[in-house]
Design a protein around this motif. Structure first.
Motif, short mmCIF file in Angstrom:
data_model
loop_
_atom_site.label_atom_id
_atom_site.label_comp_id
_atom_site.label_asym_id
_atom_site.label_seq_id
_atom_site.Cartn_x
_atom_site.Cartn_y
_atom_site.Cartn_z
N LEU A 25 0.83 -1.21 0.00
CA LEU A 25 0.00 0.00 0.00
C LEU A 25 0.86 1.26 0.00
CD1 LEU A 25 -2.87 1.20 0.17
CD2 LEU A 25 -2.67 1.06 2.66
N LEU A 26 1.91 1.28 0.83
CA LEU A 26 2.81 2.44 0.85
C LEU A 26 3.51 2.63 -0.49
CD1 LEU A 26 4.43 2.06 4.40
CD2 LEU A 26 2.75 3.77 3.67
N PHE A 27 3.94 1.53 -1.09
CA PHE A 27 4.59 1.61 -2.40
C PHE A 27 3.64 2.15 -3.46
CE2 PHE A 27 5.65 -0.33 -6.50
CZ PHE A 27 6.96 0.11 -6.66
N THR A 28 2.38 1.71 -3.41
CA THR A 28 1.39 2.18 -4.39
C THR A 28 1.06 3.65 -4.17
OG1 THR A 28 0.45 -0.06 -4.39
CG2 THR A 28 -0.86 1.69 -5.40
N ILE A 29 0.97 4.08 -2.91
CA ILE A 29 0.71 5.49 -2.63
C ILE A 29 1.83 6.37 -3.16
CG2 ILE A 29 0.46 7.18 -0.77
CD1 ILE A 29 -0.97 5.06 0.86
N ALA A 30 3.07 5.89 -3.04
CA ALA A 30 4.21 6.68 -3.50
C ALA A 30 4.34 6.70 -5.02
CB ALA A 30 5.50 6.15 -2.87
N ARG A 31 4.05 5.57 -5.68
CA ARG A 31 4.26 5.47 -7.12
C ARG A 31 3.00 5.79 -7.93
NH1 ARG A 31 8.82 2.57 -8.54
NH2 ARG A 31 8.26 3.29 -10.63
N ASN A 32 1.84 5.41 -7.44
CA ASN A 32 0.60 5.62 -8.18
C ASN A 32 -0.50 6.00 -7.20
OD1 ASN A 32 -1.32 5.72 -10.18
ND2 ASN A 32 -1.48 3.49 -10.44
N PRO A 33 -0.48 7.24 -6.70
CA PRO A 33 -1.41 7.62 -5.61
C PRO A 33 -2.88 7.57 -6.00
CG PRO A 33 -0.24 9.54 -6.45
CD PRO A 33 0.40 8.34 -7.07
N THR A 34 -3.20 7.80 -7.27
CA THR A 34 -4.62 7.80 -7.66
C THR A 34 -5.23 6.40 -7.62
OG1 THR A 34 -3.99 7.61 -10.00
CG2 THR A 34 -4.34 9.83 -9.11
N ARG A 35 -4.42 5.38 -7.50
CA ARG A 35 -4.95 4.02 -7.40
C ARG A 35 -5.46 3.72 -5.99
NH1 ARG A 35 -1.61 -1.63 -8.66
NH2 ARG A 35 -3.41 -3.02 -8.47
N THR A 36 -5.06 4.53 -5.01
CA THR A 36 -5.46 4.30 -3.63
C THR A 36 -6.38 5.43 -3.16
OG1 THR A 36 -3.56 5.53 -2.74
CG2 THR A 36 -3.26 3.18 -3.18
N VAL A 37 -7.23 5.10 -2.21
CA VAL A 37 -8.13 6.09 -1.64
C VAL A 37 -7.35 7.15 -0.87
CG1 VAL A 37 -10.04 6.42 -0.02
CG2 VAL A 37 -10.04 4.45 -1.55
N ILE A 38 -6.30 6.74 -0.19
CA ILE A 38 -5.50 7.69 0.59
C ILE A 38 -4.85 8.73 -0.32
CG2 ILE A 38 -3.49 7.91 2.10
CD1 ILE A 38 -4.15 5.20 3.26
N GLY A 39 -4.24 8.27 -1.42
CA GLY A 39 -3.60 9.21 -2.35
C GLY A 39 -4.60 10.10 -3.05
N LEU A 40 -5.74 9.54 -3.45
CA LEU A 40 -6.76 10.33 -4.13
C LEU A 40 -7.36 11.38 -3.20
CD1 LEU A 40 -7.87 10.18 -7.03
CD2 LEU A 40 -9.83 8.95 -6.11
N ASN A 41 -7.60 10.99 -1.94
CA ASN A 41 -8.13 11.95 -0.98
C ASN A 41 -7.12 13.06 -0.66
OD1 ASN A 41 -10.54 10.57 -0.82
ND2 ASN A 41 -10.00 9.47 1.05
#
Length: 238
Positions: A25-41
């Motif tokens: 999840l941390l890797f996805t937030i750093a590399r592709n934030p729009t794929r996660t709810v945390i990054g999109l928010n």
């Protein structure tokens, strides 16, 4: 395999699966934030701050009320966490013997029982501290978001948006600590329920943490519309 050794296998395996999921999840937030709810928010909150601070005098009440709602949510979670921590401490201090029952399969020693309750206690204390930090950032942002002098200063608005996202990240960490308390609580009834809970929670968290294609397209479309309207306004002003 002996009954006492089941805890040594299933508990690290369940915790390891949760740890691997959160590393992903941390890797996805750093590399592709729009794929996660945390990054999109986080991106949405940044846009929200820029929109409100374009006119702090007009939108100040809305900003303070919205941040106040977040403070109330963090306060509720912090109160629940410290209350549960106190109850667990009182229970462990007054417990004279292990309450192991015949249906619990696993290590039933007094030492293992103390380790289980201590793990739950640490989990709730972490949730309390994270929510307190969240309240701290939200309270700071409630002052900064209504300063009229920050209206045309992009660096100051970025500073406010960064602190708002930090408060939300601490709130997410506190919520994760509450999630982690479920498998730790089930560990009291044995390592098998705890392992099943960890396995099930990974699928539940994946459903809650990831975004759909429709959500990503809607978010990117709103960003394009905002950029286009901003360009038109700048041309008109010039």
């Amino acid at each position: 395999m002996e009954e006492k050794q089941v805890d040594l296998v299933l508990v690290p395996l369940g915790m390891g699966m949760l740890l691997c999921y959160h590393f992903w999840l941390l890797f996805t937030i750093a590399r592709n934030p729009t794929r996660t709810v945390i990054g999109l928010n986080a991106q949405s909150r940044r846009k929200w701050v820029f929109s409100l601070m374009a006119d702090p005098l007009k939108n100040g009440v809305l900003a303070v009320q919205t941040i106040r709602n977040n403070i109330m949510a963090s306060t509720l979670l912090a109160t629940a966490a410290i209350t549960l921590s106190s109850l667990i401490s009182v229970y462990v201090s007054n417990k004279s013997s292990s309450p192991s029952s015949g249906f619990v399969y696993g290590n039933k020693s007094q030492l293992m029982s103390s380790v289980k309750f201590f793990a739950i206690l640490v989990c709730f204390l972490v949730a309390f501290l994270c929510n307190v930090q969240s309240i701290r950032y939200y309270a700071h942002v409630s002052f900064l978001a209504t300063v009229p002098e920050y209206r045309d200063r992009k660096e100051a608005i970025e500073y406010v948006a960064r602190h708002l996202n930090r408060g939300s990240f601490f709130w997410s960490l506190g919520l994760r600590a509450f999630y982690l308390s479920f498998p730790l609580f089930l560990w009291v009834f044995g390592p098998i329920p705890m392992f099943v809970c960890c396995f099930t929670m990974i699928f539940v968290l994946y459903f809650l943490d990831t975004t759909s294609n429709f959500t990503r397209e809607m978010h990117s479309h709103s960003i394009k519309e905002e950029t286009t309207s901003g360009d038109v306004e700048s041309i008109v002003q010039n």
